[in-house]
Scaffold this motif. Structure first.
Motif, PDB file in Angstrom:
ATOM      1  N   LEU A  30       0.817  -1.206   0.000  1.00  0.00           N
ATOM      2  CA  LEU A  30       0.000   0.000   0.000  1.00  0.00           C
ATOM      3  C   LEU A  30       0.852   1.258   0.000  1.00  0.00           C
ATOM      4  N   VAL A  31       1.825   1.316   0.896  1.00  0.00           N
ATOM      5  CA  VAL A  31       2.659   2.520   1.003  1.00  0.00           C
ATOM      6  C   VAL A  31       3.525   2.708  -0.230  1.00  0.00           C
ATOM      7  N   SER A  32       4.211   1.644  -0.645  1.00  0.00           N
ATOM      8  CA  SER A  32       5.154   1.787  -1.756  1.00  0.00           C
ATOM      9  C   SER A  32       4.446   2.094  -3.072  1.00  0.00           C
ATOM     10  N   ASN A  33       3.301   1.452  -3.347  1.00  0.00           N
ATOM     11  CA  ASN A  33       2.641   1.713  -4.618  1.00  0.00           C
ATOM     12  C   ASN A  33       1.917   3.052  -4.604  1.00  0.00           C
ATOM     13  N   GLY A 163      -2.493  -4.912  -0.935  1.00  0.00           N
ATOM     14  CA  GLY A 163      -2.189  -3.534  -0.550  1.00  0.00           C
ATOM     15  C   GLY A 163      -1.887  -2.649  -1.742  1.00  0.00           C
ATOM     16  N   ALA A 164      -1.123  -3.184  -2.699  1.00  0.00           N
ATOM     17  CA  ALA A 164      -0.682  -2.373  -3.835  1.00  0.00           C
ATOM     18  C   ALA A 164      -1.791  -2.061  -4.828  1.00  0.00           C
ATOM     19  N   VAL A 165      -2.814  -2.898  -4.893  1.00  0.00           N
ATOM     20  CA  VAL A 165      -3.866  -2.672  -5.886  1.00  0.00           C
ATOM     21  C   VAL A 165      -4.802  -1.534  -5.468  1.00  0.00           C
ATOM     22  N   LEU A 166      -4.867  -1.234  -4.181  1.00  0.00           N
ATOM     23  CA  LEU A 166      -5.822  -0.210  -3.709  1.00  0.00           C
ATOM     24  C   LEU A 166      -5.565   1.177  -4.290  1.00  0.00           C
ATOM     25  N   PRO A 167      -4.336   1.712  -4.235  1.00  0.00           N
ATOM     26  CA  PRO A 167      -4.122   3.038  -4.832  1.00  0.00           C
ATOM     27  C   PRO A 167      -4.202   3.026  -6.358  1.00  0.00           C
ATOM     28  N   LEU A 168      -4.094   1.847  -6.956  1.00  0.00           N
ATOM     29  CA  LEU A 168      -4.153   1.725  -8.408  1.00  0.00           C
ATOM     30  C   LEU A 168      -5.587   1.670  -8.926  1.00  0.00           C
ATOM     31  N   MET A 169      -6.501   1.142  -8.118  1.00  0.00           N
ATOM     32  CA  MET A 169      -7.876   0.891  -8.574  1.00  0.00           C
ATOM     33  C   MET A 169      -8.587   2.118  -9.145  1.00  0.00           C
ATOM     34  N   ALA A 192      -5.935  -0.254   7.817  1.00  0.00           N
ATOM     35  CA  ALA A 192      -4.930  -1.298   8.013  1.00  0.00           C
ATOM     36  C   ALA A 192      -4.232  -1.125   9.351  1.00  0.00           C
ATOM     37  N   GLY A 193      -3.888   0.117   9.681  1.00  0.00           N
ATOM     38  CA  GLY A 193      -3.257   0.376  10.971  1.00  0.00           C
ATOM     39  C   GLY A 193      -4.185   0.037  12.122  1.00  0.00           C
ATOM     40  N   ALA A 194      -5.457   0.402  11.995  1.00  0.00           N
ATOM     41  CA  ALA A 194      -6.439   0.097  13.044  1.00  0.00           C
ATOM     42  C   ALA A 194      -6.626  -1.404  13.192  1.00  0.00           C
ATOM     43  N   LEU A 195      -6.579  -2.129  12.074  1.00  0.00           N
ATOM     44  CA  LEU A 195      -6.726  -3.584  12.120  1.00  0.00           C
ATOM     45  C   LEU A 195      -5.585  -4.237  12.878  1.00  0.00           C
ATOM     46  N   VAL A 196      -4.388  -3.715  12.689  1.00  0.00           N
ATOM     47  CA  VAL A 196      -3.223  -4.256  13.382  1.00  0.00           C
ATOM     48  C   VAL A 196      -3.388  -4.124  14.898  1.00  0.00           C
ATOM     49  N   LEU A 213       0.156   8.383   8.717  1.00  0.00           N
ATOM     50  CA  LEU A 213       1.251   9.358   8.673  1.00  0.00           C
ATOM     51  C   LEU A 213       2.429   8.827   7.863  1.00  0.00           C
ATOM     52  N   VAL A 214       2.774   7.551   8.084  1.00  0.00           N
ATOM     53  CA  VAL A 214       3.888   6.939   7.337  1.00  0.00           C
ATOM     54  C   VAL A 214       3.612   6.984   5.841  1.00  0.00           C
ATOM     55  N   GLY A 215       2.399   6.578   5.448  1.00  0.00           N
ATOM     56  CA  GLY A 215       2.057   6.584   4.025  1.00  0.00           C
ATOM     57  C   GLY A 215       2.007   7.980   3.442  1.00  0.00           C
ATOM     58  N   ALA A 216       1.464   8.933   4.201  1.00  0.00           N
ATOM     59  CA  ALA A 216       1.351  10.306   3.718  1.00  0.00           C
ATOM     60  C   ALA A 216       2.720  10.940   3.502  1.00  0.00           C
TER      61      ALA A 216
END
Length: 234
Positions: A30-33, A163-169, A192-196, A213-216
């Motif tokens: 998710l973060v990288s893509n 994770g990677a397909v979500l920002p691509l969709m 995802a963070g809340a799920l963890v 924050l990490v992803g942003a």
């Protein structure tokens, strides 16, 4: 009385056998893509190029994660098997020394020498049980419960891809700007963070905000870099 101790509490899995590759794979995907797509979007408005970059990032990242996880876990498993073989050889050829070593481990934990020697004798009477106890004490592994490299690879591949397909969709469904992808990615990052948090001691909002924050930050940096490169005409 059936002779079995009653269990008054249970613990969650803290070894991370399934959690680490799955969570790390999904977060990384998710973060990288998202960051990759943001970087390309910062340099060009061509949605075809952005979508192609995101798809390539998904495929390359998922395969890289799977391959790396497979090699890592396979190497770890082979090392453990080699050390287990050493322990098996020692038990077969130096049983008295190994029994004394086992007894000493119990003494170190507070058991009286006489009782420790008797426990070690009873355990050593069963070769496979003795091997399991020795390897658990000395190596921290159980011979019949070593991690599977195939399972780790498949888990990493699938979790990264999800994770990677979500920002691509959004781009696959015709979105023309980064805004929709950013909203989808932000919601997914927080979720995802809340799920963890369900398997940690952290609150759901803290884990969610931390991951967001990490992803942003990652997406913001790559967007700025892409925008700089695009403006320079490189």
């Amino acid at each position: 009385m059936n002779g079995r101790a009653e269990v008054h509490h249970r613990h969650r899995d803290v070894t991370g056998g399934w959690l680490r590759p799955s969570v790390f794979g999904a977060m990384d995907g998710l973060v990288s893509n998202f960051a990759l797509i943001a970087g390309v979007a910062g340099g060009t408005a061509n949605t075809r190029v952005i979508a192609l970059s995101g798809a390539a990032g998904l495929a390359a990242g998922a395969l890289s994660m799977a391959g790396g996880e497979y090699v890592s876990v396979a190497s770890q498993r082979e090392l453990a098997q080699a050390e287990i073989a050493v322990e098996r050889h020692a038990l077969a050829h130096h049983p008295e020394d190994e029994r004394a070593e086992l007894a000493q481990t119990f003494v170190d934990k507070g058991v009286t020498p006489g009782l420790a020697a008797e426990v070690a004798r009873q355990i050593s009477a069963h070769p496979e049980r003795a091997l399991e106890v020795h390897t658990r004490n000395e190596l921290g592994v159980v011979p019949g419960d070593l991690p599977s490299p195939v399972l780790a690879a498949v888990s990493s591949f699938l979790s990264f891809a999800v994770g990677a397909v979500l920002p691509l969709m959004p781009y696959l469904f015709g979105a023309q700007g980064l805004e929709v992808s950013a909203v989808v990615s932000s919601v997914a990052l927080f979720a995802a963070g809340a799920l963890v948090s369900t398997v940690t001691a952290r609150s759901w909002w803290y884990s969610g905000l931390r991951q967001l924050l990490v992803g942003a930050v990652a997406a913001g940096v790559t967007f700025a870099l892409g925008n700089l490169i695009g403006a320079a005409g490189l």
